[in-house]
Design a protein around this motif. Structure first.
Motif, PDB file in Angstrom:
ATOM      1  N   THR A 194       1.890   7.258 -27.039  1.00 30.54           N
ATOM      2  CA  THR A 194       1.095   8.453 -27.382  1.00 30.54           C
ATOM      3  C   THR A 194       1.817   9.202 -28.500  1.00 30.54           C
ATOM      4  O   THR A 194       3.009   9.001 -28.730  1.00 30.54           O
ATOM      5  CB  THR A 194       1.004   9.415 -26.183  1.00 30.54           C
ATOM      6  N   ARG A 195       1.061  10.107 -29.134  1.00 25.97           N
ATOM      7  CA  ARG A 195       1.685  10.946 -30.159  1.00 25.97           C
ATOM      8  C   ARG A 195       2.852  11.707 -29.553  1.00 25.97           C
ATOM      9  O   ARG A 195       3.922  11.819 -30.163  1.00 25.97           O
ATOM     10  CB  ARG A 195       0.653  11.911 -30.755  1.00 25.97           C
ATOM     11  N   GLN A 196       2.639  12.233 -28.334  1.00 28.59           N
ATOM     12  CA  GLN A 196       3.696  13.006 -27.683  1.00 28.59           C
ATOM     13  C   GLN A 196       4.980  12.166 -27.534  1.00 28.59           C
ATOM     14  O   GLN A 196       6.081  12.632 -27.848  1.00 28.59           O
ATOM     15  CB  GLN A 196       3.199  13.460 -26.306  1.00 28.59           C
ATOM     16  N   MET A 206      -6.149  18.431 -44.040  1.00 30.26           N
ATOM     17  CA  MET A 206      -6.872  17.877 -42.891  1.00 30.26           C
ATOM     18  C   MET A 206      -6.290  16.525 -42.488  1.00 30.26           C
ATOM     19  O   MET A 206      -5.621  15.871 -43.273  1.00 30.26           O
ATOM     20  CB  MET A 206      -8.367  17.772 -43.214  1.00 30.26           C
ATOM     21  N   LYS A 207      -6.565  16.155 -41.242  1.00 29.22           N
ATOM     22  CA  LYS A 207      -6.080  14.866 -40.733  1.00 29.22           C
ATOM     23  C   LYS A 207      -7.120  13.800 -41.021  1.00 29.22           C
ATOM     24  O   LYS A 207      -8.302  13.991 -40.725  1.00 29.22           O
ATOM     25  CB  LYS A 207      -5.819  14.974 -39.226  1.00 29.22           C
ATOM     26  N   LEU A 208      -6.695  12.705 -41.615  1.00 26.62           N
ATOM     27  CA  LEU A 208      -7.604  11.577 -41.836  1.00 26.62           C
ATOM     28  C   LEU A 208      -7.763  10.864 -40.498  1.00 26.62           C
ATOM     29  O   LEU A 208      -6.806  10.272 -39.990  1.00 26.62           O
ATOM     30  CB  LEU A 208      -7.030  10.636 -42.895  1.00 26.62           C
ATOM     31  N   ALA A 220      -5.936  23.868 -35.156  1.00 29.13           N
ATOM     32  CA  ALA A 220      -4.474  23.670 -35.284  1.00 29.13           C
ATOM     33  C   ALA A 220      -4.194  22.488 -36.200  1.00 29.13           C
ATOM     34  O   ALA A 220      -4.850  21.455 -36.125  1.00 29.13           O
ATOM     35  CB  ALA A 220      -3.873  23.416 -33.913  1.00 29.13           C
ATOM     36  N   GLN A 221      -3.211  22.694 -37.084  1.00 28.52           N
ATOM     37  CA  GLN A 221      -2.797  21.629 -37.995  1.00 28.52           C
ATOM     38  C   GLN A 221      -1.319  21.304 -37.751  1.00 28.52           C
ATOM     39  O   GLN A 221      -0.707  21.839 -36.821  1.00 28.52           O
ATOM     40  CB  GLN A 221      -2.967  22.094 -39.450  1.00 28.52           C
ATOM     41  N   THR A 222      -0.765  20.478 -38.576  1.00 26.06           N
ATOM     42  CA  THR A 222       0.680  20.279 -38.653  1.00 26.06           C
ATOM     43  C   THR A 222       1.066  20.535 -40.111  1.00 26.06           C
ATOM     44  O   THR A 222       0.190  20.474 -40.983  1.00 26.06           O
ATOM     45  CB  THR A 222       1.091  18.846 -38.228  1.00 26.06           C
ATOM     46  N   PRO A 223       2.338  20.823 -40.421  1.00 30.62           N
ATOM     47  CA  PRO A 223       3.537  20.749 -39.591  1.00 30.62           C
ATOM     48  C   PRO A 223       3.653  21.913 -38.614  1.00 30.62           C
ATOM     49  O   PRO A 223       3.513  23.072 -39.015  1.00 30.62           O
ATOM     50  CB  PRO A 223       4.683  20.797 -40.611  1.00 30.62           C
ATOM     51  N   PHE A 234      -0.257  15.919 -23.770  1.00 32.28           N
ATOM     52  CA  PHE A 234      -0.354  17.012 -24.752  1.00 32.28           C
ATOM     53  C   PHE A 234      -0.753  16.440 -26.108  1.00 32.28           C
ATOM     54  O   PHE A 234      -0.122  15.517 -26.608  1.00 32.28           O
ATOM     55  CB  PHE A 234       0.979  17.757 -24.864  1.00 32.28           C
ATOM     56  N   THR A 235      -1.799  17.001 -26.695  1.00 31.85           N
ATOM     57  CA  THR A 235      -2.260  16.465 -27.986  1.00 31.85           C
ATOM     58  C   THR A 235      -1.521  17.087 -29.164  1.00 31.85           C
ATOM     59  O   THR A 235      -1.619  16.593 -30.279  1.00 31.85           O
ATOM     60  CB  THR A 235      -3.779  16.659 -28.177  1.00 31.85           C
ATOM     61  N   ASP A 236      -0.812  18.189 -28.925  1.00 33.23           N
ATOM     62  CA  ASP A 236       0.082  18.668 -29.988  1.00 33.23           C
ATOM     63  C   ASP A 236       1.306  19.317 -29.359  1.00 33.23           C
ATOM     64  O   ASP A 236       1.365  19.547 -28.148  1.00 33.23           O
ATOM     65  CB  ASP A 236      -0.630  19.563 -31.008  1.00 33.23           C
ATOM     66  N   ASP A 237       2.293  19.585 -30.215  1.00 31.40           N
ATOM     67  CA  ASP A 237       3.575  20.090 -29.709  1.00 31.40           C
ATOM     68  C   ASP A 237       3.472  21.557 -29.315  1.00 31.40           C
ATOM     69  O   ASP A 237       4.205  22.026 -28.439  1.00 31.40           O
ATOM     70  CB  ASP A 237       4.651  19.845 -30.774  1.00 31.40           C
ATOM     71  N   LEU A 297      -7.217   3.801 -34.668  1.00 26.14           N
ATOM     72  CA  LEU A 297      -8.400   3.051 -34.209  1.00 26.14           C
ATOM     73  C   LEU A 297      -9.700   3.727 -34.631  1.00 26.14           C
ATOM     74  O   LEU A 297     -10.672   3.055 -34.991  1.00 26.14           O
ATOM     75  CB  LEU A 297      -8.355   2.872 -32.686  1.00 26.14           C
ATOM     76  N   ARG A 298      -9.721   5.059 -34.633  1.00 23.65           N
ATOM     77  CA  ARG A 298     -10.973   5.759 -34.990  1.00 23.65           C
ATOM     78  C   ARG A 298     -11.306   5.614 -36.473  1.00 23.65           C
ATOM     79  O   ARG A 298     -12.409   5.919 -36.904  1.00 23.65           O
ATOM     80  CB  ARG A 298     -10.873   7.237 -34.598  1.00 23.65           C
ATOM     81  N   ALA A 299     -10.344   5.182 -37.276  1.00 29.38           N
ATOM     82  CA  ALA A 299     -10.606   5.019 -38.713  1.00 29.38           C
ATOM     83  C   ALA A 299     -11.177   3.639 -39.032  1.00 29.38           C
ATOM     84  O   ALA A 299     -11.414   3.309 -40.202  1.00 29.38           O
ATOM     85  CB  ALA A 299      -9.326   5.268 -39.497  1.00 29.38           C
TER      86      ALA A 299
END
Ligand SMILES: Nc1ccn([C@@H]2O[C@H](COP(=O)(O)OP(=O)(O)OP(=O)(O)O)[C@@H](O)[C@H]2O)c(=O)n1
Ligand SMILES: C[C@](O)(CO)[C@H](O)COP(=O)(O)O
Length: 398
Positions: free
Chosen positions: A83-85, A212-214, A162-165, A188-191, A18-20
């Protein structure tokens, strides 16, 4: 040397982006000529130490997902959550039957992940059990109150992005997600944060500023410009081919079967249009010619469909980190008339090469009944290709 432990990857792609802004879920939009999710997934699918890649998708996206990642080997996609979680949890449950030792959890919205970051993630999980890629913070960060006043200025040297993977022992992160679900925690916004909550120590390893995350539409504009600037080495190549007529009732022209009173005398299917295009692309790459890659003396190419040759040439461009900007072919013949077939041929070339049809031109001319084409003894074709390569391209190093 492959690592002894079995490593799987989860690609979470169930978000709405949605933010994109407008344009559909961001992971299915293109960046640098490829969908975001294809770029992200191919890095894991092609990594030699990963045996399974588990996509997590929104059920509404089934068709666009399949189209976007065609050609990549992956587990059957599983449906994500709100959610992402929840989406990561769904991916972990879907992978459980595969019994991986290590799992890497990656955002489909991070298309620039490199094999190096993936290798570091696998190493870090093997050593520590739980690890997250980070990059240093270069700005000063403020913690602010609801009223917008500064409450604290955390010590910058201790802050990381913090990034992924993010990488974990599989059983440990699956248990952590199950526990969070049981206890109604869904924030939780990340694992890594979820793992910390269960009391686990989470290590860090070196991320990559490019990974980076788009997230916003500005991210897309900036990254598109960055990729275009990298492809600053613009090259053109030309190609030419001729085939004589023999007996037959059809011709293959630009990948299209065209009924005709003659056929081609040729080792392959004789598609002069595609052959000229292959030579144009190889010429732009300074990478030999069609004969050096597919010798006419080699029996395996007898009667071969020429779309294979064209796909191969396109893959050579991609393997060098390049992109094709346009392809143009001119057919030289009295008959068949090419005009009525032009758009079908353009569409077929676009399909074979993965280019938008607006980047493919098919033209035709007669030779005013002069010469071998004028006497209808055969057909000739000329072609040109414009490709963009990274400025530091050095060829194959031969
Ligand atoms: N319910 C969700 C939400 C997010 N994601 C995935 O988690 C990654 C990171 O999330 P984010 O950038 O927040 O993506 P979106 O949720 O799609 O973005 P937005 O918040 O702007 O809608 C993305 O690959 C996204 O597809 C997911 O699989 N399931
Ligand atoms: C997991 C993550 O990419 C780490 O930076 C990030 O937290 C996910 O982003 P979101 O916008 O909070 O979904």
């Amino acid at each position: 040397m492959p690592r002894p432990e079995r490593t799987a990857a989860i690609l979470v792609a169930a978000g709405r982006g949605l933010r994109a802004g407008a344009g559909g879920p961001k992971q299915y939009r293109e960046i640098g000529g490829q969908t975001v999710i294809f770029r992200a997934m191919q890095a894991f699918c092609r990594h030699p130490d990963i045996f399974a890649v588990q996509p997590v998708v929104n059920p509404d996206d089934a068709a666009i997902f399949n189209e976007a990642v065609a050609g990549l080997r992956h587990q059957p996609p599983t449906n994500g959550g709100a959610t992402r979680q929840a989406s990561v949890h769904a991916g972990l449950e879907a992978l459980a039957a595969e019994k991986p030792d290590i799992v890497l959890i990656h955002d489909a919205a991070r298309p620039f992940v490199t094999p190096g970051v993936i290798s570091r993630a696998i190493d870090a999980a093997g050593r520590t059990g739980a690890a997250v890629p980070t990059i240093p913070v270069t700005d000063t960060i403020k913690q602010v109150s609801d009223a917008g006043n500064v409450e604290a200025t955390p010590e910058r040297a201790k802050l990381r992005i913090a990034q992924t993977p993010q990488a974990f022992r599989f059983d440990v992160i699956l248990d952590a997600h199950r526990r969070a679900a049981r206890e109604g925690r869904s924030d939780f916004t990340d694992d890594a944060a979820l793992a910390e909550w269960t009391g686990l120590t989470v290590a860090t390893f070196e991320g990559d500023p490019a990974n980076m995350k788009l997230t916003t539409s500005e991210d897309f504009i900036r990254e598109e410009a960055r990729l275009a600037a990298q492809l600053g080495d613009i090259r053109t190549g030309t190609g030419y081919d001729v085939h004589a007529f023999g007996d037959g009732d059809h011709l293959m022209l630009c990948g299209v079967r065209v009924p005709h009173t003659r056929g081609f005398l040729a080792h392959s299917d004789g598609d002069v249009g595609l052959h000229a295009l292959v030579d144009a692309i190889l010429g732009a790459l300074a990478d030999g010619d069609i004969g050096s890659h597919f010798p006419p003396t080699d029996p395996q190419w007898k009667g071969a469909a020429s779309d294979k040759f064209l796909k191969y040439a396109v893959d050579r461009v991609t393997a060098r980190g390049g992109r094709i900007a346009n392809l143009e072919v001119t057919m030289i013949c009295e008959r068949p008339k090419i005009g009525p077939l032009r758009d079908v041929m353009r569409a077929r070339i676009a399909e074979i090469t993965g280019l938008d049809i607006s980047r493919v031109a098919v033209k035709a001319t007669t030779s005013e009944r002069l010469g071998f084409t004028g006497r209808e003894e055969g057909i000739a074709a000329t072609a040109s290709a414009t490709i963009r390569l990274p400025w530091n391209d050095k060829g194959w190093g031969e």
